[in-house]
Design a protein around this motif. Sequence first.
Motif, mmCIF file in Angstrom:
data_model
loop_
_atom_site.group_PDB
_atom_site.id
_atom_site.type_symbol
_atom_site.label_atom_id
_atom_site.label_comp_id
_atom_site.label_asym_id
_atom_site.label_seq_id
_atom_site.Cartn_x
_atom_site.Cartn_y
_atom_site.Cartn_z
ATOM 1 N N GLY A 95 0.809 -1.212 0.000
ATOM 2 C CA GLY A 95 0.000 0.000 0.000
ATOM 3 C C GLY A 95 0.837 1.253 0.000
ATOM 4 O O GLY A 95 0.326 2.365 0.074
ATOM 5 N N ARG A 96 2.150 1.102 -0.084
ATOM 6 C CA ARG A 96 3.042 2.266 -0.151
ATOM 7 C C ARG A 96 3.965 2.066 -1.347
ATOM 8 O O ARG A 96 4.810 1.177 -1.341
ATOM 9 C CB ARG A 96 3.889 2.370 1.126
ATOM 10 C CG ARG A 96 4.844 3.542 1.136
ATOM 11 C CD ARG A 96 5.723 3.559 2.380
ATOM 12 N NE ARG A 96 6.620 2.410 2.459
ATOM 13 C CZ ARG A 96 7.764 2.321 1.776
ATOM 14 N NH1 ARG A 96 8.139 3.293 0.968
ATOM 15 N NH2 ARG A 96 8.535 1.265 1.887
ATOM 16 N N ALA A 97 3.766 2.857 -2.380
ATOM 17 C CA ALA A 97 4.620 2.725 -3.567
ATOM 18 C C ALA A 97 5.983 3.335 -3.261
ATOM 19 O O ALA A 97 6.057 4.407 -2.669
ATOM 20 C CB ALA A 97 3.981 3.435 -4.750
ATOM 21 N N PRO A 98 7.085 2.657 -3.635
ATOM 22 C CA PRO A 98 8.403 3.241 -3.404
ATOM 23 C C PRO A 98 8.530 4.573 -4.129
ATOM 24 O O PRO A 98 8.091 4.711 -5.273
ATOM 25 C CB PRO A 98 9.363 2.216 -4.017
ATOM 26 C CG PRO A 98 8.574 0.971 -4.167
ATOM 27 C CD PRO A 98 7.144 1.366 -4.303
ATOM 28 N N ALA A 99 9.118 5.563 -3.445
ATOM 29 C CA ALA A 99 9.268 6.881 -4.059
ATOM 30 C C ALA A 99 10.478 6.878 -4.982
ATOM 31 O O ALA A 99 11.449 6.168 -4.726
ATOM 32 C CB ALA A 99 9.450 7.923 -2.970
ATOM 33 N N ALA A 123 24.595 2.473 -2.817
ATOM 34 C CA ALA A 123 23.278 2.609 -3.432
ATOM 35 C C ALA A 123 22.338 3.224 -2.403
ATOM 36 O O ALA A 123 22.497 2.992 -1.200
ATOM 37 C CB ALA A 123 22.760 1.243 -3.855
ATOM 38 N N LEU A 124 21.380 4.003 -2.897
ATOM 39 C CA LEU A 124 20.324 4.538 -2.028
ATOM 40 C C LEU A 124 19.011 4.022 -2.595
ATOM 41 O O LEU A 124 18.618 4.391 -3.706
ATOM 42 C CB LEU A 124 20.346 6.069 -2.053
ATOM 43 C CG LEU A 124 19.280 6.782 -1.224
ATOM 44 C CD1 LEU A 124 19.449 6.490 0.260
ATOM 45 C CD2 LEU A 124 19.329 8.292 -1.465
ATOM 46 N N VAL A 125 18.358 3.126 -1.834
ATOM 47 C CA VAL A 125 17.178 2.453 -2.379
ATOM 48 C C VAL A 125 16.072 2.390 -1.336
ATOM 49 O O VAL A 125 16.341 2.340 -0.136
ATOM 50 C CB VAL A 125 17.504 1.007 -2.834
ATOM 51 C CG1 VAL A 125 18.514 1.005 -3.951
ATOM 52 C CG2 VAL A 125 17.997 0.155 -1.690
ATOM 53 N N ASP A 126 14.843 2.365 -1.812
ATOM 54 C CA ASP A 126 13.724 2.085 -0.912
ATOM 55 C C ASP A 126 13.909 0.673 -0.359
ATOM 56 O O ASP A 126 14.400 -0.225 -1.047
ATOM 57 C CB ASP A 126 12.413 2.172 -1.702
ATOM 58 C CG ASP A 126 11.198 2.139 -0.796
ATOM 59 O OD1 ASP A 126 10.568 3.196 -0.635
ATOM 60 O OD2 ASP A 126 10.880 1.048 -0.244
ATOM 61 N N GLU A 127 13.494 0.457 0.878
ATOM 62 C CA GLU A 127 13.705 -0.870 1.484
ATOM 63 C C GLU A 127 12.979 -1.979 0.724
ATOM 64 O O GLU A 127 13.315 -3.152 0.855
ATOM 65 C CB GLU A 127 13.287 -0.887 2.958
ATOM 66 C CG GLU A 127 11.805 -0.801 3.204
ATOM 67 C CD GLU A 127 11.403 -1.302 4.608
ATOM 68 O OE1 GLU A 127 12.045 -2.226 5.119
ATOM 69 O OE2 GLU A 127 10.437 -0.757 5.157
ATOM 70 N N GLN A 128 11.982 -1.608 -0.098
ATOM 71 C CA GLN A 128 11.294 -2.632 -0.891
ATOM 72 C C GLN A 128 12.198 -3.226 -1.967
ATOM 73 O O GLN A 128 11.896 -4.270 -2.539
ATOM 74 C CB GLN A 128 10.057 -2.031 -1.561
ATOM 75 C CG GLN A 128 8.990 -1.628 -0.578
ATOM 76 C CD GLN A 128 7.634 -1.512 -1.236
ATOM 77 O OE1 GLN A 128 7.321 -2.272 -2.130
ATOM 78 N NE2 GLN A 128 6.843 -0.566 -0.801
ATOM 79 N N TYR A 129 13.317 -2.546 -2.267
ATOM 80 C CA TYR A 129 14.205 -3.027 -3.335
ATOM 81 C C TYR A 129 15.439 -3.744 -2.801
ATOM 82 O O TYR A 129 16.383 -3.969 -3.562
ATOM 83 C CB TYR A 129 14.639 -1.858 -4.223
ATOM 84 C CG TYR A 129 13.511 -1.220 -5.005
ATOM 85 C CD1 TYR A 129 12.686 -1.990 -5.811
ATOM 86 C CD2 TYR A 129 13.280 0.149 -4.943
ATOM 87 C CE1 TYR A 129 11.653 -1.404 -6.529
ATOM 88 C CE2 TYR A 129 12.256 0.743 -5.660
ATOM 89 C CZ TYR A 129 11.447 -0.040 -6.437
ATOM 90 O OH TYR A 129 10.426 0.534 -7.155
ATOM 91 N N VAL A 130 15.471 -4.079 -1.515
ATOM 92 C CA VAL A 130 16.570 -4.903 -1.021
ATOM 93 C C VAL A 130 16.021 -6.243 -0.533
ATOM 94 O O VAL A 130 14.893 -6.323 -0.037
ATOM 95 C CB VAL A 130 17.394 -4.234 0.115
ATOM 96 C CG1 VAL A 130 18.109 -3.000 -0.388
ATOM 97 C CG2 VAL A 130 16.537 -3.931 1.323
ATOM 98 N N VAL A 131 16.823 -7.269 -0.732
ATOM 99 C CA VAL A 131 16.481 -8.623 -0.290
ATOM 100 C C VAL A 131 17.658 -9.143 0.522
ATOM 101 O O VAL A 131 18.811 -9.027 0.085
ATOM 102 C CB VAL A 131 16.217 -9.551 -1.507
ATOM 103 C CG1 VAL A 131 15.927 -10.981 -1.044
ATOM 104 C CG2 VAL A 131 15.061 -9.028 -2.355
ATOM 105 N N LYS A 132 17.371 -9.702 1.698
ATOM 106 C CA LYS A 132 18.457 -10.233 2.538
ATOM 107 C C LYS A 132 19.192 -11.332 1.793
ATOM 108 O O LYS A 132 18.562 -12.181 1.132
ATOM 109 C CB LYS A 132 17.884 -10.779 3.844
ATOM 110 C CG LYS A 132 17.451 -9.696 4.802
ATOM 111 C CD LYS A 132 16.882 -10.309 6.063
ATOM 112 C CE LYS A 132 16.152 -9.250 6.870
ATOM 113 N NZ LYS A 132 15.331 -9.816 7.933
ATOM 114 N N ALA A 133 20.528 -11.315 1.923
ATOM 115 C CA ALA A 133 21.322 -12.204 1.069
ATOM 116 C C ALA A 133 22.547 -12.731 1.781
ATOM 117 O O ALA A 133 23.609 -12.821 1.194
ATOM 118 C CB ALA A 133 21.736 -11.442 -0.190
ATOM 119 N N ALA A 134 22.415 -13.092 3.039
ATOM 120 C CA ALA A 134 23.592 -13.566 3.773
ATOM 121 C C ALA A 134 24.184 -14.789 3.084
ATOM 122 O O ALA A 134 23.462 -15.722 2.721
ATOM 123 C CB ALA A 134 23.198 -13.913 5.202
#
Length: 356
Positions: A95-99, A123-134
């Motif tokens: 319900g919140r589109a990344p700005a 990088a500067l990204v909305d948190e919706q565009y990161v995926v945990k990748a340990a």
Amino acid sequence: MTVHARIAVLPPHGHTLELHDVDLAAGPYEVVVEQRAFGVCHSQLDRIFDPGRSAAMVLGHESIGTVAAVGDEVTYVQPGDEVVTTWIPRTPLLGRAPAPTAVILADGTKATTHNTFTWGTHALVDEQYVVKAAGLSRDLGAIIGCALMTGAGAVMNTAAVEPGQSVAVWGAGGVGLCALAAASILGANPVIAVDIDDDKLKLARSFGATDVINAVTGDPVETIRALTAHPDGTRGVDVALDCTGRGANIPISLAAVRPGIRGTGIRGGADILVGIPRTPFLLDSFDLLNGEKSLIGCVGGSCDPVRDFATFAGWAAGGRFDAAALVTDRYALDELNTAVADLHAGRVGGRAVVEL
Ligand SMILES: NC(=O)c1ccc[n+]([C@@H]2O[C@H](COP(=O)([O-])OP(=O)(O)OC[C@H]3O[C@@H](n4cnc5c(N)ncnc54)[C@H](O)[C@@H]3O)[C@@H](O)[C@H]2O)c1
């Protein structure tokens, strides 16, 4: 908290990226990622060489790194977490589109992007565009957020290829090689690569292509028809994927798709539009209609990043996908314009990656 970064900026006019020193501050929902590596995708060439562009831009949309700072509202990650960045939102139904991201440069002007950017030390990204990748390798992390997501996702999700189906991929570049690998992993046979460069076709074999066709010296449609004789008398692949971005290829790949059989309920195969044609293209409407074929658009491999990146990481961990082999060309940040020029000239074998 601000993080000092060196980022690539495409000026309003011209095709040469400039490196700028900036201070990045995470907005409420944003994350600053200190990067280990990022990929160079052909789609960014479309922006660099867009004659209609008139504003400064920041570019790039796949990378691996470590979270350096987070905004006040970020809940998914915290500083120190290993992440990959991508350009398909992780939680699209939030319900919140990344700005759109805007970076303020030292002279007070802005460089913008419509979703995310990765070409820089950070990088500067909305948190919706990161995926945990340990635990992901640097090479896998650098290409999973676009090349692998798009190419493999196109096969796995958009086309939903099943074992034993025949697949042909036009364009054995960064995206197309991932499509070939996915088709092979999912049990397709034959897996046919079409390109205009013999070196790329040689690499395609190591990514699972059972047959290769040089479209300059051979006839892809006739060769594919000869390779795919079905017991029902039809010929052609169940699934074709265009990963070239050349509109002129679409009617050719559509012609190589198996037609349906009247009166049986068996419909024709599908042509998946992965490459981004910058010009309109003409289709043989009779071939499309009479063969009951489908032409299907594909955005980011129709992927759910969290679900599908776990699948791709499993392929790599199991030795079925070799990310290091996809990264054929490696550059330093100050060689980014060379990477762009090499990709533009067709000199990049698989995926170009900038290492930091
Ligand atoms: N749909 C999406 O979500 C999405 C995502 C990322 C990239 N893309 C697009 O996918 C395309 C491929 O991207 P990439 O980074 O892999 O590019 P790339 O430059 O690495 O690969 C393109 C390949 O196409 C080959 N090619 C060119 N003309 C050909 C022809 N006539 N016949 C056969 N092969 C030909 C080239 O030799 C090259 O191997 C681009 O158009 C890019 O913009 C789409």
